[in-house]
Enzyme design. Structure first.
Site, PDB file in Angstrom:
ATOM      1  N   LYS A  54      55.960  31.656  23.141  1.00  0.00           N
ATOM      2  CA  LYS A  54      57.026  31.083  22.056  1.00  0.00           C
ATOM      3  C   LYS A  54      56.285  29.524  21.724  1.00  0.00           C
ATOM      4  O   LYS A  54      56.225  29.237  20.559  1.00  0.00           O
ATOM      5  CB  LYS A  54      58.434  30.754  22.513  1.00  0.00           C
ATOM      6  CG  LYS A  54      59.048  31.952  22.504  1.00  0.00           C
ATOM      7  CD  LYS A  54      60.179  32.116  23.492  1.00  0.00           C
ATOM      8  CE  LYS A  54      60.684  33.578  23.434  1.00  0.00           C
ATOM      9  NZ  LYS A  54      62.111  33.599  24.383  1.00  0.00           N
ATOM     10  N   GLN A  98      66.203  30.368  27.744  1.00  0.00           N
ATOM     11  CA  GLN A  98      65.247  31.482  28.108  1.00  0.00           C
ATOM     12  C   GLN A  98      66.166  32.392  29.419  1.00  0.00           C
ATOM     13  O   GLN A  98      66.424  31.660  30.301  1.00  0.00           O
ATOM     14  CB  GLN A  98      63.855  30.870  28.860  1.00  0.00           C
ATOM     15  CG  GLN A  98      63.041  32.163  29.240  1.00  0.00           C
ATOM     16  CD  GLN A  98      62.683  32.744  28.041  1.00  0.00           C
ATOM     17  OE1 GLN A  98      62.219  32.398  26.910  1.00  0.00           O
ATOM     18  NE2 GLN A  98      62.681  34.118  28.295  1.00  0.00           N
ATOM     19  N   ASP A 121      68.237  32.220  18.986  1.00  0.00           N
ATOM     20  CA  ASP A 121      68.084  33.631  19.534  1.00  0.00           C
ATOM     21  C   ASP A 121      69.476  34.440  18.999  1.00  0.00           C
ATOM     22  O   ASP A 121      69.561  35.523  19.115  1.00  0.00           O
ATOM     23  CB  ASP A 121      68.609  33.545  21.214  1.00  0.00           C
ATOM     24  CG  ASP A 121      67.173  33.961  21.727  1.00  0.00           C
ATOM     25  OD1 ASP A 121      65.982  34.384  21.250  1.00  0.00           O
ATOM     26  OD2 ASP A 121      66.962  33.470  22.991  1.00  0.00           O
TER      27      ASP A 121
END
Ligand code: NAD
Length: 292
Positions: A54, A98, A121
């Site tokens: 990322k 994460q 997300d």
């Protein structure tokens, strides 16, 4: 005839180039590049690879990445305070936690602590609710990446019989909702589904997110099916494989995603897209990319 390969790597590269252009065009007006903050807790080795990917992707398009890597024993309250700090940081447009977080931590409370408009997300309950209602908002990256692949390949979805294998909140559920919004008729299969073969054979579009290596073979697929494999697994002998036995299914399929190089690269691109879109919105910049 060989199946059309739904090439996520190629599409991700094209979309990243568009995002890079958008950033350079808007930089003067915005006064700063977009910023993505990744909160990583503990030392899950797979997470380390994902976070590094990322960060690299941000670099490729000219966005900044702000990593916070905290030890596994960090108290929940401190993590939530860190998220509130990032919510308030004007240099940060997108934030992600994460997952998985170490045992003992409450990932739901962490997701709830995010500013929904910075939720890169698309996993904050408000954004999942927006998806259910068909309202605009950051979308979950993996299913949004699948939709982008299908749209780019001009796979007809309206009225199509779609079967999604898997009902997780990360992939299966939002995938089913996105396909319904594209007017597909969707059935969701899961670990308690009886006679998976009979069900998947009815599919014109089959999306597999079961997390079971090689679950889907030729017996599950009717000729002419579009097959999307979300699964990613490391083979004991090295290399990666998906939930679909590619060599068996590819000759039957109309179109298919490879693993690696299918859904995986698109997930990271959708994360960038959510971040750049939030940046463009907060600086009133034109955002010519379609809302995927
Ligand atoms: P999960 O374990 O949370 O959910 C799996 C789902 O599959 C569950 O709903 C379960 O009921 C269902 N399932 C399990 N076995 C089944 C069976 N035999 N028959 C029918 N249904 C079954 O997993 P997840 O987070 O949704 O991830 C699924 C897979 O996708 C994993 O391999 C994961 O690594 C991968 N993944 C890939 C990406 C990507 O970027 N490509 C992103 C997220 C997840």
């Amino acid at each position: 005839m060989a199946a059309l390969l739904l090439d996520g790597r190629a599409l991700a590269t094209r979309l990243e180039a568009q995002l890079a252009d958008l950033i350079s065009a808007g930089l003067a007006k915005a006064g700063r590049p977009p910023g993505l903050a990744v909160l990583r807790v503990g030392d899950d080795p797979a997470s380390g690879v994902y976070v590094a990917n990322k960060e690299k992707a941000c670099g490729r398009i000219g966005a900044l990445s702000f990593g916070a890597h905290l030890p596994a024993n960090t108290p929940q309250a401190q993590l939530e305070a860190e998220l509130r700090r990032l919510n308030a940081d004007p240099a940060v447009d997108g934030i992600l936690v994460q997952l998985p977080v170490p045992e003992g931590l409450d990932d739901r409370a962490l997701l709830l602590a995010l500013d929904p408009d910075k939720d890169a997300d698309g996993l904050h309950p408000l954004n999942l609710g927006r998806l259910v209602r068909g309202e605009a908002g950051p979308r979950s990256c993996t299913p949004a990446g699948v939709m982008a692949l299908l749209k780019t390949a001009e796979i007809p979805l309206s009225g199509a019989r779609a079967v999604v294998v898997g009902r997780s909140i990360l992939v299966g559920q939002p995938m089913a909702l996105m396909l319904q919004q594209a007017d597909a008729t969707v059935t969701v299969a899961h670990s308690r589904t009886k006679d998976l073969v009979a069900l998947t054979r009815q599919a014109e579009l089959l999306v597999v997110a079961a997390g079971r290596p090689g679950l889907i073979g030729a017996e599950h697929v009717s000729p002419g099916t579009v097959v999307v494999d979300v699964g990613i697994h490391r083979r004991p002998e090295g290399g990666l494989c998906g939930d679909v036995r590619f060599a068996e299914v590819e000759p039957l399929a109309k179109a298919i995603t490879p693993v690696p190089g299918g859904v995986g690269p698109m997930t990271v691109t959708m994360l960038l897209l959510n971040t750049v879109r939030a940046w463009a919105r907060s600086h009133a910049l034109a955002y010519p990319l379609p809302l995927l």
